[in-house]
Each structure stands twice: as C-alpha cells, then as structure tokens.
Design a protein around this motif. Structure first.
Motif, PDB file in Angstrom:
ATOM      1  N   GLN A  46       1.071  -1.001  -0.140  1.00 10.48           N
ATOM      2  CA  GLN A  46      -0.021   0.031   0.069  1.00 10.48           C
ATOM      3  C   GLN A  46       0.945   1.319   0.035  1.00 10.48           C
ATOM      4  O   GLN A  46       0.507   2.276  -0.441  1.00 10.48           O
ATOM      5  N   ASN A 120      -6.295   5.897  -2.634  1.00 11.30           N
ATOM      6  CA  ASN A 120      -7.491   5.141  -2.972  1.00 11.30           C
ATOM      7  C   ASN A 120      -8.648   6.144  -3.098  1.00 11.30           C
ATOM      8  O   ASN A 120      -9.643   5.780  -2.910  1.00 11.30           O
ATOM      9  N   LEU A 163     -11.061   0.842   1.730  1.00 10.13           N
ATOM     10  CA  LEU A 163     -10.109   1.600   1.102  1.00 10.13           C
ATOM     11  C   LEU A 163     -10.226   1.473  -0.479  1.00 10.13           C
ATOM     12  O   LEU A 163     -10.089   2.323  -1.166  1.00 10.13           O
ATOM     13  N   ARG A 164     -10.279   0.309  -0.957  1.00  4.52           N
ATOM     14  CA  ARG A 164     -10.466   0.109  -2.323  1.00  4.52           C
ATOM     15  C   ARG A 164     -11.853  -0.237  -2.705  1.00  4.52           C
ATOM     16  O   ARG A 164     -12.374  -1.249  -3.613  1.00  4.52           O
TER      17      ARG A 164
END
Length: 227
Positions: A46, A120, A163-164
């Motif tokens: 990340q 993101n 987050l995604r």
C-alpha cells in the motif's frame, strides 16, 4: 496496511519497523535497491518508504525503476539529505512525499495514512458505508456510533476492502496483506474470514450487501448498495 521499507541501515529500519508494527502496520524490509524492486514486483504494497543512500543504486534510481515499470504505489522518501534540490528531484521523479531523518514515528504514520488514503481516492480518515463507519486513524469500526468487535485480521480485511471500495480484492492479495508470505494458510481461510466478517456486520446493520462476492476473482465493498 502493508508497506515496503527500503533502507540499508538495518538497525534503524528494524527499530522503526517495530514501532510501525505495534500500530498494525505490516513492514517488509529490503536493504538494497535491487531486493526492494524484486519485492515490489511480487507483493501488493500500500506504500513504499525509500531511503536515497543505498549500497547498490541510488534511491532516485529505484524510484525511477518503479515509475518506469508502471508501479504507482505511493512512495515516501525518508532520507538524511535535507537539500531542497534532493527533495525537488525526488518529487519530480514521482515521489509522493519526502521526510528527513531523524523522523518522529507519529509523523511517519500520519504521512503514510494520508498517502494510502489519497491513493485510493479518499480525502478523510473516516469512511462511511451506510450505518457502518471506519476510522482509519483510530483503526476502529462503529455502527451507529457503537464499536464493532472485530479481530485484528477481520479489521485488516475490512480496511483493505473499504479503502478499495468498488474494486475487487483477490484472495491472493488478502493472504499477502494478512500474512506477508509467512506461514500462509490455505486460500479457503479467506472465505472463512469473510463469512465471519459478514455475520458480525449484518448482526448490527441488518445489511448483507456490503461485502460482495465476485466469483472467481475475490471480494469487494459494494458502496452503491449502502449509499
């Protein structure tokens, strides 16, 4: 959060990694540019923390390799070089942030959180999905303001999914994120974790649509279903 830390000062890197891991940030260490590049090709990080003074190549060369290969993982330069030219050169090559040593661990963590969040598409540390709220800084999930009791791995999975949001997270990515190649269990453990996570969320929200199965690919947060 899983990051790659590329720094040839093993003592410094290990000490800082211990502090980060106490905050549930999983750290893989590389002591050379080449080994850092190899790890970045294998694992889905990340963020990457990169020193400029490496034994085999400069940090700038490593950064250029990442960007030339299409690797858009956020890169934070952590270096003893304080000159403005060094900062500008790295930023122009595609670095996302620059900190000088010595660094306070709290600032490094805050910068990493901001980089991952922005990468993101999130402007805030607090993500909301219907009745569920995830605070990235506090690493806490609440429903109607009440904490949701999650294990560490359940939280890590939900954080990655949120987050995604809208994008599929594969089971392989989950395994890398949770275990980092160390004592990895069989792939089916991800299905077990997701099942438990869904049950805990649905008990509080009566919502079974938040985590969606994408057959043959993995799982994703269906933000539209709870908008």
């Amino acid at each position: 959060m899983r990051i790659l830390f590329i720094d040839d000062d093993a003592v410094f890197a290990s000490a800082l990694s211990e502090i980060l891991e106490d905050q549930n940030i999983q750290v893989d260490q590389a002591e050379s540019g080449e080994s850092g590049i190899e790890l970045a090709e294998i694992y889905d990080y990340q963020a990457i923390v990169l020193d400029l003074g490496l034994p085999d190549m400069t940090g700038s060369e490593v950064l250029n390799e990442f960007r030339s290969a299409g690797n858009q993982t956020p890169v934070l330069i952590l270096s003893g070089q304080t000159e403005m030219e060094a900062r500008l050169s790295c930023l122009n090559l595609g670095a996302d942030d620059y900190l000088t040593k010595p660094v306070h661990s709290r600032e490094l963590i805050a910068r990493l959180e901001a980089l991952v969040r922005r990468a993101n598409g999130h402007c805030s540390n607090v993500l909301e999905f219907g009745d569920l709220t995830l605070d990235l800084h506090a690493r806490q999930v609440t429903v109607h303001g009440r904490p949701l009791d999650l294990t560490n791995k359940e939280y890590q999975m939900l954080e990655l999914l949120c987050l995604r949001s809208g994008r599929v997270v594969s089971k392989e990515t989950f395994l890398d994120h949770l275990y980092g190649g160390i004592d990895e269990p069989e792939m089916k453990i991800i299905d077990v974790f997701v099942c438990k996570l869904r049950k805990k969320i649905s008990r509080e929200t009566h919502d079974t649509a938040l985590i969606e199965t994408v057959w043959g690919r993995g799982y994703r947060v269906n933000a539209q279903a709870v908008a």
